[in-house]
Design a protein around this motif. Structure first.
Motif, short mmCIF file in Angstrom:
data_model
loop_
_atom_site.label_atom_id
_atom_site.label_comp_id
_atom_site.label_asym_id
_atom_site.label_seq_id
_atom_site.Cartn_x
_atom_site.Cartn_y
_atom_site.Cartn_z
N VAL A 47 0.84 -1.20 0.00
CA VAL A 47 0.00 0.00 0.00
C VAL A 47 0.88 1.26 0.00
O VAL A 47 0.63 2.21 -0.74
N LEU A 48 1.94 1.25 0.80
CA LEU A 48 2.84 2.40 0.83
C LEU A 48 3.46 2.63 -0.55
O LEU A 48 3.54 3.76 -1.03
N GLY A 49 3.88 1.52 -1.19
CA GLY A 49 4.45 1.63 -2.54
C GLY A 49 3.45 2.25 -3.50
O GLY A 49 3.76 3.18 -4.25
N ARG A 50 2.23 1.75 -3.47
CA ARG A 50 1.20 2.28 -4.37
C ARG A 50 0.93 3.77 -4.10
O ARG A 50 0.84 4.57 -5.01
N ALA A 77 22.37 -1.08 -4.12
CA ALA A 77 22.79 -1.43 -5.48
C ALA A 77 21.94 -0.70 -6.52
O ALA A 77 22.43 -0.30 -7.58
N LEU A 78 20.68 -0.51 -6.21
CA LEU A 78 19.79 0.19 -7.15
C LEU A 78 20.03 1.69 -7.15
O LEU A 78 19.59 2.40 -8.05
N GLY A 79 20.68 2.18 -6.08
CA GLY A 79 20.91 3.62 -5.98
C GLY A 79 19.75 4.37 -5.35
O GLY A 79 19.61 5.58 -5.56
N ALA A 80 18.90 3.65 -4.62
CA ALA A 80 17.76 4.31 -3.97
C ALA A 80 18.27 5.32 -2.95
O ALA A 80 19.34 5.16 -2.37
N LYS A 81 17.49 6.38 -2.74
CA LYS A 81 17.89 7.41 -1.77
C LYS A 81 17.47 7.01 -0.36
O LYS A 81 18.19 7.24 0.60
N VAL A 82 16.27 6.46 -0.26
CA VAL A 82 15.79 6.08 1.07
C VAL A 82 15.22 4.66 1.04
O VAL A 82 14.80 4.17 -0.02
N CYS A 83 15.23 4.05 2.21
CA CYS A 83 14.59 2.75 2.34
C CYS A 83 13.55 2.86 3.45
O CYS A 83 13.85 3.32 4.56
N ALA A 84 12.32 2.49 3.11
CA ALA A 84 11.27 2.48 4.14
C ALA A 84 11.21 1.07 4.71
O ALA A 84 10.94 0.12 3.98
N ILE A 85 11.50 0.96 5.99
CA ILE A 85 11.53 -0.36 6.62
C ILE A 85 10.22 -0.57 7.37
O ILE A 85 9.88 0.18 8.28
N VAL A 86 9.49 -1.57 6.91
CA VAL A 86 8.17 -1.82 7.50
C VAL A 86 8.28 -3.07 8.37
O VAL A 86 8.51 -4.15 7.85
N CYS A 87 8.14 -2.88 9.70
CA CYS A 87 8.22 -4.07 10.56
C CYS A 87 7.08 -4.06 11.58
O CYS A 87 6.49 -3.01 11.87
N GLU A 88 6.79 -5.24 12.08
CA GLU A 88 5.59 -5.42 12.91
C GLU A 88 5.57 -4.52 14.13
O GLU A 88 4.57 -3.87 14.42
N GLY A 89 6.68 -4.49 14.86
CA GLY A 89 6.74 -3.71 16.09
C GLY A 89 6.39 -2.26 15.85
O GLY A 89 5.60 -1.65 16.58
N GLU A 90 6.94 -1.70 14.80
CA GLU A 90 6.69 -0.28 14.52
C GLU A 90 5.29 -0.05 13.99
O GLU A 90 4.68 0.98 14.30
N LEU A 91 4.81 -1.00 13.23
CA LEU A 91 3.44 -0.84 12.73
C LEU A 91 2.44 -0.77 13.88
O LEU A 91 1.47 -0.03 13.83
N GLU A 92 2.72 -1.55 14.93
CA GLU A 92 1.83 -1.51 16.09
C GLU A 92 1.77 -0.11 16.69
O GLU A 92 0.76 0.33 17.21
N ALA A 123 23.16 9.06 4.03
CA ALA A 123 23.61 9.61 5.32
C ALA A 123 23.68 8.55 6.41
O ALA A 123 24.11 8.83 7.52
N HIS A 124 23.26 7.32 6.09
CA HIS A 124 23.20 6.24 7.09
C HIS A 124 22.45 6.69 8.33
O HIS A 124 22.86 6.39 9.45
N ALA A 125 21.41 7.48 8.15
CA ALA A 125 20.65 7.98 9.29
C ALA A 125 19.25 7.41 9.20
O ALA A 125 18.75 7.12 8.12
N GLN A 126 18.62 7.23 10.34
CA GLN A 126 17.30 6.62 10.36
C GLN A 126 16.36 7.41 11.27
O GLN A 126 16.78 7.95 12.28
N GLU A 127 15.10 7.47 10.88
CA GLU A 127 14.11 8.16 11.72
C GLU A 127 12.79 7.44 11.59
O GLU A 127 12.63 6.57 10.72
N GLU A 128 11.84 7.81 12.42
CA GLU A 128 10.51 7.23 12.32
C GLU A 128 9.54 8.30 11.87
O GLU A 128 9.64 9.45 12.30
N VAL A 129 8.61 7.91 10.98
CA VAL A 129 7.54 8.85 10.61
C VAL A 129 6.21 8.12 10.77
O VAL A 129 6.15 6.89 10.65
N PRO A 130 5.13 8.85 11.05
CA PRO A 130 3.82 8.20 11.16
C PRO A 130 3.48 7.51 9.85
O PRO A 130 3.67 8.10 8.78
N LEU A 131 3.00 6.31 9.93
CA LEU A 131 2.64 5.56 8.73
C LEU A 131 1.66 6.35 7.87
O LEU A 131 1.78 6.41 6.64
N ALA A 132 0.71 7.01 8.51
CA ALA A 132 -0.32 7.74 7.78
C ALA A 132 0.26 8.87 6.94
O ALA A 132 -0.33 9.25 5.92
#
Ligand code: ATP
Ligand code: MG
Length: 430
Positions: A342-345, A372-387, A398-407
């Protein structure tokens, strides 16, 4: 048995297709600005169409066409685009709908030639045709359009424009007679093909690539001396407009080109770097004022050109490779897969290029793929965070990570994609 592509026919894999698309898009946009619209005609046409329009004693018709019979029809896989477009123009009585038509086409052509660099059996041409404008303004405008496409838009250097006029058909006939007179006494110096064509179509000798023919043709008479007054005035007009446009050209009175249908203005664009060898002509074109009538239509003048995509690609400065996705979406377990989809769409709806990893497995492998694809960001979707109603966004550079509201994730990411150097970069919470 090992199955391979047919000799002289090439696969264009995605790495390369990017450059093709760039060239094609530049061509379409450039000719659009000049008022052209696309025409798409069939790949197969009646063999008679090419025999009559291109000419029986040309290389294309004599040796290069893929022709066959099926269901009682003699068919040919098109070796060029002009004859088919003109056939369509006549068949659909386009002249009754508009006085001037500007058409372009883009697609594969087929000629059974001996393959070399820049010479293939399936190759691609992009071309334009203008019906209903007698020139010379249209001739100069077309040459200028091609010149600016190649130089300014595609960044190709060392291009030379060669120009000639064949006059109307009367001039051609007089010139053919003059050439016959010139070549007859030195007939045995010519190649076999040219000896055979001396009676039927001596102009072809000038177009021959055989060294002995080139040698023999050096002192041949010039067609420009045979032009009548109106043809001379037309040619002078083309040159005047080209001068006004600042397009430099070389008048080459031996330029005849390989197809019989040309009248008056004739031109080609040649690379002078030598890197294409005998395939140095990248664009060929000219006026063919008799074709529409010859196909049973009214007397409508026409001019057109075709350029060889493969040859232009060889000359185009190397631009970067495939487009990277902005965002790579990595669902860490099966229950997260739907959310990732859904996020991809949602991101794509906002115009962002996205790949969702559907393989499952370890985060490390997914991040490696994103890198390898040269993507700028990776959205990591995991169960704990989805909860908790959030997803993790990793800024891969930047090898940096943050959390944003799924919505809000799609909106936030789309803003960053649109404004990559903006203030919205991930401020790391590592
Ligand atoms: P050449 O003299 O190189 O054989 P041509 O006079 O047969 O070319 P046209 O029929 O005028 O070429 O076609 C226009 C352009 O299409 C050429 O300038 C070239 O860029 C391209 N082209 C023609 N034949 C081939 C081929 N077999 N392979 C790749 N490109 C080609
Ligand atoms: Mg050829």
């Amino acid at each position: 048995m090992e199955l391979r592509a047919v000799k002289g026919m090439n696969d264009i894999l995605p790495d390369e297709a990017v450059r093709w698309q760039r060239l094609e898009a530049a061509f379409r946009e450039h000719v659009r600005l000049h008022g052209y619209d696309e025409v798409r005609t069939p790949i197969l046409e009646s063999t008679a169409l090419f025999q009559r329009q291109i000419g029986e004693t040309t290389d294309v018709v004599e040796k290069e066409m893929y022709s066959f019979e099926r269901h009682g029809d003699a068919l040919t896989v098109r070796p060029e685009g002009t004859a088919g477009a003109a056939r369509a123009y006549v068949e659909h009585k386009v002249h009754t709908k508009e006085p001037v038509s500007r058409w372009y086409y883009l697609g594969p052509m087929f000629r059974g030639e001996r393959p070399a660099k820049g010479r293939y059996r399936q190759f691609y041409q992009a071309g334009c045709e203008v019906y209903g404008d007698p020139g010379p303004l249209a001739d100069a405008e077309m040459i200028d359009m091609i010149f600016s496409l190649l130089t300014t838009r595609l960044g190709i250097a060392n291009i030379e424009v060669r120009l000639n006029s064949l006059g109307a058909s009367g001039t051609r006939q007089r010139y053919a007679a003059a050439l016959k007179q010139f070549f007859d006494p030195i007939k045995d110096k010519l190649s076999e093909d040219s000896q055979r064509r001396l009676d039927k179509n001596p102009l072809r000798i000038l177009d021959s690539k055989a060294p002995r023919d080139r040698e023999a043709a050096q002192a041949a008479p010039s067609i420009l001396e045979l032009l009548d007054e109106t043809d001379s005035a037309h040619f002078a007009g083309v040159k005047k407009h080209l001068d006004a446009l600042g397009v430099r050209y070389v008048v080459d009175p031996t330029l005849v080109r390989g197809l019989d249908y040309y009248t008056r203005t004739l031109f080609e664009f040649v690379t002078t770097t030598g890197e294409l060898g005998a395939q140095s002509t990248v664009v060929g074109g000219g006026r063919y004022d008799n074709m529409v009538e010859g196909l049973g239509g009214p007397s409508v003048p026409a001019i057109g050109f075709a350029m060889g995509i493969e040859r232009l690609l060889t000359l185009m400065p190397d631009a970067s490779g495939r487009e990277a996705p902005f965002c790579y979406v990595a669902p860490l377990s099966e229950p997260c897969a739907s959310t990732a989809l859904v996020l991809g769409r949602d991101l794509r709806r906002l115009g962002v290029r996205v790949e969702v990893d559907g393989r499952g497995g370890k985060l490390k492998a997914m991040l490696r793929r994103a890198d390898a694809l040269g993507a700028k960001v990776c959205a990591i979707v995991c169960e704990g965070e989805l909860e908790r109603g959030v997803v993790a966004i990793k800024n891969l550079a930047a090898h940096a990570q943050e959390e944003v509201p799924l919505a809000d994730a799609a909106r936030i990411l789309a803003e960053r994609a649109a404004n990559p150097s903006g203030s919205g970069d991930a401020r790391g919470t590592h």
